[in-house]
Design a protein around this motif. Structure first.
Motif, mmCIF file in Angstrom:
data_model
loop_
_atom_site.group_PDB
_atom_site.id
_atom_site.type_symbol
_atom_site.label_atom_id
_atom_site.label_comp_id
_atom_site.label_asym_id
_atom_site.label_seq_id
_atom_site.Cartn_x
_atom_site.Cartn_y
_atom_site.Cartn_z
ATOM 1 N N THR A 233 0.808 -1.228 0.000
ATOM 2 C CA THR A 233 0.000 0.000 0.000
ATOM 3 C C THR A 233 0.837 1.271 0.000
ATOM 4 O O THR A 233 0.283 2.365 -0.098
ATOM 5 C CB THR A 233 -0.929 0.024 1.230
ATOM 6 N N VAL B 270 -7.029 4.418 0.033
ATOM 7 C CA VAL B 270 -6.022 3.525 -0.523
ATOM 8 C C VAL B 270 -6.723 2.379 -1.254
ATOM 9 O O VAL B 270 -7.350 1.523 -0.623
ATOM 10 C CB VAL B 270 -5.116 2.935 0.581
ATOM 11 N N LEU C 73 -7.018 -1.134 -2.708
ATOM 12 C CA LEU C 73 -6.297 -2.346 -2.325
ATOM 13 C C LEU C 73 -6.193 -3.316 -3.493
ATOM 14 O O LEU C 73 -7.193 -3.664 -4.133
ATOM 15 C CB LEU C 73 -7.000 -3.011 -1.148
ATOM 16 N N MET D 65 -1.431 0.677 -8.113
ATOM 17 C CA MET D 65 -1.185 -0.253 -7.008
ATOM 18 C C MET D 65 -1.273 -1.705 -7.473
ATOM 19 O O MET D 65 -0.557 -2.576 -6.957
ATOM 20 C CB MET D 65 -2.157 0.014 -5.863
#
Length: 394
Positions: free
Chosen positions: A247, A284, A286, A386
């Protein structure tokens, strides 16, 4: 003005009714509705009528009040406003008294008066630590009025090129303390720690000095092998570090993570502003690997924290991941350094825009970018970023 002498000590003492009792020469006895008595000097200077308090009736006798009024009349005769003259005199007296007020004492007072408003309780200790290390050895014992440009330079110039971020913080903290001291009348004049138009002429911009790697970082080419070793370890600290890497978040954000912040249905972790360094809520996205890690944990049934510590109801220690790195024979690395690994990977091997990467790191960006982020398009780009990072980590 009428000549003084209309009042006597006896009549002044017997005056009870609220009102103004004139003695002449601009001197008046003021009796308030509550019965309190005080001396007032009324005067007109440059066409402006003013009143000046001369003290309490219980403190100054009629004769003393007349002496004070006489001194004021003499100033008026010279064209000097007695109120302004008294303010100057008091300021000089405070400044004289402040000669015993050292910079270190002002720093303590500043920290004490501001710490209640600081978001992070650690700020006070951080302020004091940096001042004790860099500022106080140079001029902490000197009167705050004596701190000049040369002394400020003595504190920050030796570390400006080698510890530029720390030096910049120290300069800002010195500036804030000196501004506080000026407002409190402990010093006068320009602030010798100010940057614009002053120290910027003596020191190079931080962007021009050699950048120092404050947090040891793993080269991104080695991250896959490192993650293989990390995932082979059965410890909550290992899972926390793995999640931190996936993260690109900070230690405090990881150990404080709560299940209530995570939406498993949308694969989103929303960190409240109270726990963010920048004071802004941070979302954030994931990756699949991060979700697999969370799904393998105990979940909310194990307590409120995603990564619980050994004590029930408490989060993981902020040293747990560092201790894990030592057990992995990697004392050369820091948890924060993996954010640099992520940043280097993104800059050198991907085409993601810089603002997307900066937002993923929760760095402050422009209001325009922030607005775009709130509309959702940068969030989708960050999710793609990500996911790519997760795949690169193996």
């Amino acid at each position: 003005m009428a000549a003084p002498g209309k009042l006597s000590a006896l009549t002044a003492g017997r005056a009870k009714a609220a009102g103004m009792y004139g003695d002449g020469g601009g001197l008046w006895l003021q009796v308030s509705g509550a019965g309190a008595k005080s001396w007032i000097f009324r005067f007109t200077l440059n066409g402006r009528s003013r009143e000046m308090g001369l003290g309490s009736f219980s403190t100054f006798t009629l004769a003393e009040a007349r002496e004070r009024a006489l001194a004021c009349r003499k100033l008026c005769a010279e064209g000097i406003d007695p109120i302004e003259a008294r303010q100057v005199q008091r300021g000089e007296a405070r400044l004289e008294a402040a000669k015993a007020m050292t910079f270190a004492e002002c720093a303590l007072a500043y920290i004490e008066s501001h710490k209640a408003g600081w978001r992070n309780a650690k700020h006070a200790s951080q302020w004091q630590a940096t001042l004790d290390t860099y500022a106080n050895p140079a001029f902490g014992d000197l009167p705050v009025q004596a701190v000049d440009t040369g002394l400020v330079m003595r504190a920050i110039e030796p570390i400006w090129a080698t510890k530029s971020e720390t030096a910049s913080r120290v300069r800002g903290r010195i500036e804030a303390i000196l501004d506080w001291a000026t407002t409190r009348s402990y010093r006068r004049g320009e602030n010798p720690a100010r940057w614009k138009g002053h120290l910027q002429n003596l020191l190079p911009k931080r962007s021009k000095v050699r950048r120092v790697q404050h947090h040891a970082a793993l080269p991104y080419a080695e991250i896959s092998r490192f993650m293989t070793d990390l995932r082979s370890r059965d410890a909550i600290a290992a899972r926390a570090l793995e999640f931190a890497i996936l993260t690109a978040t900070r230690t405090a954000e990881i150990i404080g993570a709560r299940w209530s912040e995570i939406d498993l249905a949308t694969a989103m972790w929303t960190i409240p502003k109270e726990r963010m360094k920048g004071g802004r809520e941070h979302r954030v996205p994931l990756s699949a690997a991060a979700m697999d890690l969370l799904n393998a944990l105990a979940g909310p049934s194990g307590g409120p924290f995603v990564f619980p510590g050994t004590r029930r109801g408490k989060p993981l220690s902020n040293m747990a991941m560092l201790e894990l790195l030592k057990r992995m024979d990697r004392p050369d690395l820091t948890v924060h350094g993996f954010r640099s690994t992520f940043r280097d990977w993104a800059a050198e091997t991907t085409t993601f825009a810089s603002e997307v990467v900066e937002m993923a790191l929760a760095h402050i960006v422009s209001d325009k970018v922030e607005a775009a982020y709130r509309r959702g398009d940068l969030l989708q780009k960050r999710r793609e970023l990500m996911d790519a990072w997760s795949k690169f980590c193996g």
